[in-house]
Design a protein around this motif. Structure first.
Motif, short mmCIF file in Angstrom:
data_model
loop_
_atom_site.label_atom_id
_atom_site.label_comp_id
_atom_site.label_asym_id
_atom_site.label_seq_id
_atom_site.Cartn_x
_atom_site.Cartn_y
_atom_site.Cartn_z
N SER A 167 0.83 -1.21 0.00
CA SER A 167 0.00 0.00 0.00
C SER A 167 0.87 1.25 0.00
O SER A 167 2.01 1.24 0.44
CB SER A 167 -0.93 0.01 1.23
OG SER A 167 -0.18 0.19 2.41
N GLY A 168 0.30 2.33 -0.53
CA GLY A 168 1.01 3.61 -0.53
C GLY A 168 1.07 4.19 0.87
O GLY A 168 0.37 3.75 1.78
N ARG A 169 1.89 5.20 1.02
CA ARG A 169 2.06 5.83 2.33
C ARG A 169 1.13 7.01 2.55
O ARG A 169 1.06 7.54 3.65
CB ARG A 169 3.50 6.33 2.48
CG ARG A 169 4.55 5.24 2.41
CD ARG A 169 5.89 5.84 2.71
NE ARG A 169 6.96 4.86 2.54
CZ ARG A 169 8.14 4.97 3.11
NH1 ARG A 169 8.41 6.00 3.87
NH2 ARG A 169 9.06 4.06 2.91
N ASP A 170 0.43 7.45 1.51
CA ASP A 170 -0.40 8.65 1.66
C ASP A 170 -1.69 8.33 2.40
O ASP A 170 -2.08 7.17 2.57
CB ASP A 170 -0.70 9.27 0.29
CG ASP A 170 -1.38 8.28 -0.64
OD1 ASP A 170 -2.57 7.99 -0.44
OD2 ASP A 170 -0.70 7.78 -1.57
N ALA A 171 -2.38 9.39 2.82
CA ALA A 171 -3.60 9.25 3.63
C ALA A 171 -4.69 8.51 2.88
O ALA A 171 -5.43 7.71 3.47
CB ALA A 171 -4.09 10.63 4.07
N ALA A 172 -4.80 8.73 1.57
CA ALA A 172 -5.85 8.07 0.79
C ALA A 172 -5.65 6.56 0.75
O ALA A 172 -6.61 5.78 0.87
CB ALA A 172 -5.87 8.63 -0.63
N ALA A 173 -4.39 6.13 0.61
CA ALA A 173 -4.10 4.69 0.58
C ALA A 173 -4.43 4.06 1.93
O ALA A 173 -5.00 2.96 2.00
CB ALA A 173 -2.63 4.46 0.22
N LEU A 174 -4.08 4.76 3.00
CA LEU A 174 -4.36 4.22 4.33
C LEU A 174 -5.86 4.19 4.60
O LEU A 174 -6.37 3.29 5.27
CB LEU A 174 -3.63 5.03 5.40
CG LEU A 174 -3.42 4.32 6.74
CD1 LEU A 174 -2.60 3.04 6.56
CD2 LEU A 174 -2.75 5.23 7.73
N ASP A 175 -6.59 5.15 4.06
CA ASP A 175 -8.04 5.16 4.22
C ASP A 175 -8.68 3.95 3.53
O ASP A 175 -9.66 3.38 4.02
CB ASP A 175 -8.65 6.45 3.65
CG ASP A 175 -8.52 7.62 4.61
OD1 ASP A 175 -8.27 7.38 5.82
OD2 ASP A 175 -8.67 8.77 4.16
N ARG A 176 -8.12 3.54 2.38
CA ARG A 176 -8.63 2.34 1.71
C ARG A 176 -8.37 1.10 2.55
O ARG A 176 -9.22 0.21 2.65
CB ARG A 176 -7.99 2.18 0.32
CG ARG A 176 -8.54 3.16 -0.71
CD ARG A 176 -7.99 2.89 -2.11
NE ARG A 176 -8.32 1.57 -2.59
CZ ARG A 176 -9.50 1.22 -3.09
NH1 ARG A 176 -10.49 2.12 -3.12
NH2 ARG A 176 -9.71 0.01 -3.53
N VAL A 177 -7.19 1.02 3.14
CA VAL A 177 -6.87 -0.10 4.03
C VAL A 177 -7.82 -0.09 5.22
O VAL A 177 -8.38 -1.13 5.62
CB VAL A 177 -5.40 -0.01 4.52
CG1 VAL A 177 -5.13 -1.06 5.60
CG2 VAL A 177 -4.44 -0.18 3.35
#
Length: 200
Positions: A167-177
């Protein structure tokens, strides 16, 4: 005993510097000995090979954060938030730790699988954090009574490694997780998502 532990710790610190400088695959025991200002024989006295240095470095770093991670879990008002935000916090720590992030990168996944997954070390570290929490939540009726805690922790460790590596490190990627954990992990483990966690 204290001097022995100090020397072992100094070798681990030197190894971590070498991993950052040369990469995991290219670091040699000679590099580590030179960085620690000790003989190669001294390094071998504490560690059998480079792989054991990598594994012990990861374990040491994870355990250094364990108390803070436990305290953070205790602050969430519901079991759902504790699971969602606790797992995301573990993933964030993995992203921010250069050694862990490098180890679970696509280039090093064979090494990561051998050192952390096949040996059970990743599951062991996950159990240290999550098993007491899940056991108390289960006793309070917030987590399924039939839940196999060991297997659940193993699954959580595999999910965390997957998301740290992919996963990416940005907030959007973490929101998907976060959304996936809420949709799939929480229903698999808990009986009442709104129950207050009991782990303190």
């Amino acid at each position: 005993m204290g001097a022995s532990n100090d020397q072992r710790s100094a070798i681990l610190s030197a190894a971590e510097e070498c991993f950052a400088r040369y990469g995991l695959a290219k670091t040699t025991m000679e590099d580590v000995a030179r960085a620690a200002s000790v003989s190669r024989a001294t390094v071998y006295r504490y560690f059998a090979d480079r792989d054991s240095l990598v594994a012990e470095s990861v374990i040491r770093r994870a355990r250094a954060n364990m108390a803070a991670a436990r305290a953070q879990l205790a602050r969430y008002p519901t079991i759902e938030q504790a699971l969602v935000e606790g797992i995301c916090a573990d993933i964030r720590r993995g992203h921010l730790d250069p050694l862990v992030h490098r180890l679970v990168s696509p280039d090093e996944m064979t090494l990561s699988t051998r050192l952390l997954i096949d040996t059970g070390r990743a599951a062991e570290l996950t159990r240290e954090l999550w098993e007491p929490f899940l056991a108390e939540a289960r006793a309070a009726g917030a987590v399924r009574a039939d839940l196999d805690l060991r297997l659940a922790c193993e699954w959580l460790s595999e999910l965390e490694i997957l998301y740290i590596s992919q996963s990416g490190r940005d907030a959007a990627a973490l929101d998907r997780v976060r959304a996936k954990i809420r949709a799939f992990v929480v229903p698999a483990l808990v009986t009442d998502p709104n129950a207050a966690p009991v782990y303190r």
